[in-house]
Design a protein around this motif. Structure first.
Motif, PDB file in Angstrom:
ATOM      1  N   CYS A 260      14.973  78.538  -6.992  1.00  0.00           N
ATOM      2  CA  CYS A 260      16.037  78.324  -5.999  1.00  0.00           C
ATOM      3  C   CYS A 260      17.303  79.102  -6.357  1.00  0.00           C
ATOM      4  O   CYS A 260      18.137  79.375  -5.493  1.00  0.00           O
ATOM      5  CB  CYS A 260      16.373  76.839  -5.894  1.00  0.00           C
ATOM      6  SG  CYS A 260      15.017  75.844  -5.249  1.00  0.00           S
TER       7      CYS A 260
ATOM      8  N   SER B 255      17.938  85.365  -2.714  1.00  0.00           N
ATOM      9  CA  SER B 255      16.831  85.683  -1.812  1.00  0.00           C
ATOM     10  C   SER B 255      17.109  86.865  -0.886  1.00  0.00           C
ATOM     11  O   SER B 255      16.367  87.119   0.034  1.00  0.00           O
ATOM     12  CB  SER B 255      16.477  84.445  -0.968  1.00  0.00           C
ATOM     13  OG  SER B 255      17.588  84.049  -0.197  1.00  0.00           O
TER      14      SER B 255
ATOM     15  N   GLU C 111       6.088  81.132  -5.205  1.00  0.00           N
ATOM     16  CA  GLU C 111       7.542  81.128  -4.998  1.00  0.00           C
ATOM     17  C   GLU C 111       8.084  82.533  -4.744  1.00  0.00           C
ATOM     18  O   GLU C 111       8.934  82.733  -3.856  1.00  0.00           O
ATOM     19  CB  GLU C 111       8.241  80.512  -6.218  1.00  0.00           C
ATOM     20  CG  GLU C 111       7.955  79.042  -6.441  1.00  0.00           C
ATOM     21  CD  GLU C 111       8.689  78.135  -5.466  1.00  0.00           C
ATOM     22  OE1 GLU C 111       9.424  78.646  -4.599  1.00  0.00           O
ATOM     23  OE2 GLU C 111       8.514  76.913  -5.560  1.00  0.00           O
TER      24      GLU C 111
END
Length: 260
Positions: A195, A199, A254
């Motif tokens: 996380c 991204s 992921e």
């Protein structure tokens, strides 16, 4: 004949099972020396593989053998009545890896540092292929090589990857960084998770995931070379750590989500 027996100077080895043998036939890079099929199999089974061999323009001698011979060869009964003797891949080097991917805008690859268990090696390859990762880098001296056990666990996945050797890990990471790879190391003690990775797709289009050894994980020098260290959050009150192959599967999933 024993598992993983070295048959000659080329280290031919046997694989078994319909899916694994079929994948080897379809793989243009794979050299198959010969095949055994259980003589109790119906003619339709034999014809199916003969047609695949012809379609893929391979010349492979098929020998019909007894069930006992197959069971003696593999010490198991899950051979599904078919086996093939294959030649291991010619292992490429890290410079060839860089060259092959030089013009690609995106690439996700995995570097295995001191992964010595063929079961883990095969399982990592199987998971990699499931997430469209087809480039595997292994340490020239201290990693598991292509074997019967690794091939079986990969469930045909080994036919869909390219395996590259690297020497000094630190120098290899430096080379890949210079050529645009974002280096992600898996480390159970890191404070970051997936996380925390930016991204933004333009930040890293080429990603290298580094998996450490089964017992010690990543070395300290390798950790310092990584762009980011990532942990997979688990309940450590229940269990200390994940198996390296299990951790690899989660990491591949992921990373694929981040790059979509």
């Amino acid at each position: 004949m024993k598992n993983n027996q070295i048959h000659n100077s080329k280290n031919y080895y046997w694989i078994c099972g319909k899916h694994s043998v079929n994948s080897a036939i379809l793989n243009k890079r794979r050299i198959i020396v010969k095949m055994f099929i259980d003589k109790k199999k119906p003619s339709s089974f034999i014809n199916e593989f003969q047609q695949k061999i012809l379609k893929n323009r391979k010349k492979i001698n098929i020998e019909l053998v007894s069930t006992k011979k197959l069971e003696k060869l593999f010490h198991i009964s899950s051979h599904q009545g078919i086996a093939a003797m294959i030649e291991p891949y010619k292992i490429l080097n890290i410079n060839e890896f860089v060259s092959c991917n030089y013009l690609k805008e995106k690439n996700v690859s995995v570097l295995l540092s001191h992964i010595n268990d063929p079961q883990n090696f095969g399982a990592i390859i199987r998971s990699a292929v499931a997430f469209d990762i087809t480039d595997i880098l292994i340490n020239k001296k201290n990693s598991c090589k292509e074997t019967q056990a690794a091939s079986k666990v990969s469930s045909g996945g080994i036919e869909k990857v390219k395996i590259y050797n690297f020497g000094n890990t630190s120098n290899s990471i430096n080379l890949l960084k210079k050529n645009g790879w974002f280096i992600v190391g898996l480390d159970g003690e890191s404070k970051f998770t997936f996380c925390n990775i930016n991204s933004n797709k333009n930040t890293f289009n080429k990603v290298l995931i580094i998996m450490g050894s089964e017992s010690k994980g990543l070395g300290e020098l390798i950790k310092k070379k990584c762009d980011i260290l990532i942990k997979i959050p688990i309940n450590k009150l229940n269990i200390d750590s994940l198996n390296v192959a299990s951790a690899a599967s989660i990491a591949f999933y992921e990373i694929n989500n981040l790059l979509r």
